[in-house]
Design a protein around this motif. Structure first.
Motif, PDB file in Angstrom:
ATOM      1  N   UNK A  76      41.482 -23.185 -47.103  1.00 29.92           N
ATOM      2  CA  UNK A  76      41.706 -22.617 -45.771  1.00 29.92           C
ATOM      3  C   UNK A  76      42.516 -23.596 -44.934  1.00 29.92           C
ATOM      4  N   UNK A  77      43.057 -23.066 -43.846  1.00 26.97           N
ATOM      5  CA  UNK A  77      43.851 -23.879 -42.915  1.00 26.97           C
ATOM      6  C   UNK A  77      43.262 -23.733 -41.519  1.00 26.97           C
ATOM      7  N   UNK A  78      43.092 -24.865 -40.852  1.00 30.59           N
ATOM      8  CA  UNK A  78      42.703 -24.882 -39.442  1.00 30.59           C
ATOM      9  C   UNK A  78      43.923 -25.386 -38.685  1.00 30.59           C
ATOM     10  N   UNK A  79      44.464 -24.568 -37.806  1.00 30.47           N
ATOM     11  CA  UNK A  79      45.738 -24.950 -37.190  1.00 30.47           C
ATOM     12  C   UNK A  79      45.727 -24.783 -35.677  1.00 30.47           C
ATOM     13  N   UNK A  80      46.182 -25.848 -35.001  1.00 37.85           N
ATOM     14  CA  UNK A  80      46.555 -25.722 -33.601  1.00 37.85           C
ATOM     15  C   UNK A  80      48.081 -25.842 -33.576  1.00 37.85           C
ATOM     16  N   UNK A  81      48.790 -24.710 -33.536  1.00 30.49           N
ATOM     17  CA  UNK A  81      50.252 -24.769 -33.599  1.00 30.49           C
ATOM     18  C   UNK A  81      50.883 -25.274 -32.303  1.00 30.49           C
ATOM     19  N   UNK A  89      58.414 -17.952 -35.316  1.00 34.21           N
ATOM     20  CA  UNK A  89      58.362 -16.908 -36.348  1.00 34.21           C
ATOM     21  C   UNK A  89      58.232 -17.581 -37.718  1.00 34.21           C
ATOM     22  N   UNK A  90      58.823 -18.773 -37.860  1.00 36.63           N
ATOM     23  CA  UNK A  90      58.785 -19.472 -39.149  1.00 36.63           C
ATOM     24  C   UNK A  90      57.359 -19.868 -39.533  1.00 36.63           C
ATOM     25  N   UNK A  91      56.584 -20.362 -38.566  1.00 42.94           N
ATOM     26  CA  UNK A  91      55.198 -20.739 -38.875  1.00 42.94           C
ATOM     27  C   UNK A  91      54.364 -19.480 -39.118  1.00 42.94           C
ATOM     28  N   UNK A  92      54.600 -18.461 -38.349  1.00 43.27           N
ATOM     29  CA  UNK A  92      53.896 -17.197 -38.588  1.00 43.27           C
ATOM     30  C   UNK A  92      54.174 -16.685 -40.005  1.00 43.27           C
ATOM     31  N   UNK A  93      55.447 -16.666 -40.398  1.00 47.90           N
ATOM     32  CA  UNK A  93      55.798 -16.170 -41.731  1.00 47.90           C
ATOM     33  C   UNK A  93      55.179 -17.036 -42.824  1.00 47.90           C
ATOM     34  N   UNK A  94      55.123 -18.347 -42.582  1.00 48.15           N
ATOM     35  CA  UNK A  94      54.521 -19.250 -43.577  1.00 48.15           C
ATOM     36  C   UNK A  94      53.038 -18.939 -43.748  1.00 48.15           C
ATOM     37  N   UNK A  95      52.342 -18.747 -42.638  1.00 44.27           N
ATOM     38  CA  UNK A  95      50.901 -18.416 -42.708  1.00 44.27           C
ATOM     39  C   UNK A  95      50.724 -17.093 -43.437  1.00 44.27           C
ATOM     40  N   UNK A  96      51.553 -16.133 -43.094  1.00 40.36           N
ATOM     41  CA  UNK A  96      51.459 -14.807 -43.689  1.00 40.36           C
ATOM     42  C   UNK A  96      51.771 -14.858 -45.193  1.00 40.36           C
ATOM     43  N   UNK A  97      52.735 -15.680 -45.573  1.00 40.76           N
ATOM     44  CA  UNK A  97      53.178 -15.720 -46.973  1.00 40.76           C
ATOM     45  C   UNK A  97      52.235 -16.499 -47.876  1.00 40.76           C
ATOM     46  N   UNK A  98      51.504 -17.476 -47.326  1.00 43.12           N
ATOM     47  CA  UNK A  98      50.797 -18.414 -48.217  1.00 43.12           C
ATOM     48  C   UNK A  98      49.479 -17.858 -48.747  1.00 43.12           C
ATOM     49  N   UNK A  99      48.975 -16.815 -48.129  1.00 43.65           N
ATOM     50  CA  UNK A  99      47.712 -16.169 -48.508  1.00 43.65           C
ATOM     51  C   UNK A  99      46.511 -17.129 -48.558  1.00 43.65           C
ATOM     52  N   UNK A 101      43.615 -18.380 -46.063  1.00 41.88           N
ATOM     53  CA  UNK A 101      43.131 -17.961 -44.745  1.00 41.88           C
ATOM     54  C   UNK A 101      43.289 -19.059 -43.688  1.00 41.88           C
ATOM     55  N   UNK A 102      43.771 -18.659 -42.513  1.00 40.78           N
ATOM     56  CA  UNK A 102      44.005 -19.636 -41.442  1.00 40.78           C
ATOM     57  C   UNK A 102      43.232 -19.243 -40.192  1.00 40.78           C
TER      58      UNK A 102
END
Ligand code: DQA
Length: 154
Positions: A76-81, A89-99, A101-102
């Motif tokens: 899992x990922x804990x993120x404060x962006x 959009x790049x960080x959003x797409x990365x979270x979405x693509x990596x499968x 859970x964040x």
């Protein structure tokens, strides 16, 4: 034979300017330093048999790279962006693509601040968001991850 409980690994990502916590706008973020947050996270993680890897970056691409490499290495990922919450959009797409859970966290309540902070591009692709509890946002976020992993099919 008793099977030992699985040790989960969680990647903690602190976004831009969070290295300045303690000196940065204390009226908004309090006096807590990033080091103190990390110590508290490690303590909570140890109590729950979680292994943490923590990093802070001011660079969008580095954060995208870390998320991109997380699959297979982290549960899992804990993120404060930080500011990228509202722009990347790049960080959003990365979270979405990596499968992986964040969970998104914020020290301040982003919805009670300037209007541009009311939109998170990350929240729709995160499992959930915790905002407004200072250092405790991170601890609550880690607890949410533990509950999530404990309840997910092995
Ligand atoms: C923040 C909120 C963001 O709007 C801001 O840009 C930050 C910190 C928070 O933790 O409250 O840098 O993510």
């Amino acid at each position: 034979m008793v099977k030992s409980a699985k040790i989960y690994t969680v990647l903690v990502i602190h976004g831009p300017n969070l290295g300045l916590l303690g000196q940065r706008e204390p009226e908004v973020y309090g006096n807590v330093t990033l080091k103190q947050i990390n110590v508290a996270l490690h303590k909570l993680a140890e109590e729950h048999r979680i292994k943490l890897e923590i990093f802070q970056s001011n660079h969008e691409g580095e954060i995208v790279d870390a998320i991109g490499k997380s699959k297979g290495s982290f549960d899992a990922i804990l993120i404060n962006p930080a500011a990228y919450t509202h722009t990347s959009v790049a960080i959003r797409d990365a979270v979405s693509a990596c499968s992986v859970p964040a969970v998104e966290v914020h020290l301040s309540n982003i919805y009670s601040r300037e209007e541009f902070r009311h939109t998170s591009l990350i929240a729709p692709v995160a499992k959930g968001q915790i905002s407004g509890f200072g250092k405790d946002s991170y601890l609550l976020g880690l607890l949410a991850i533990i509950r999530l992993l404990d309840s997910s099919p092995k």
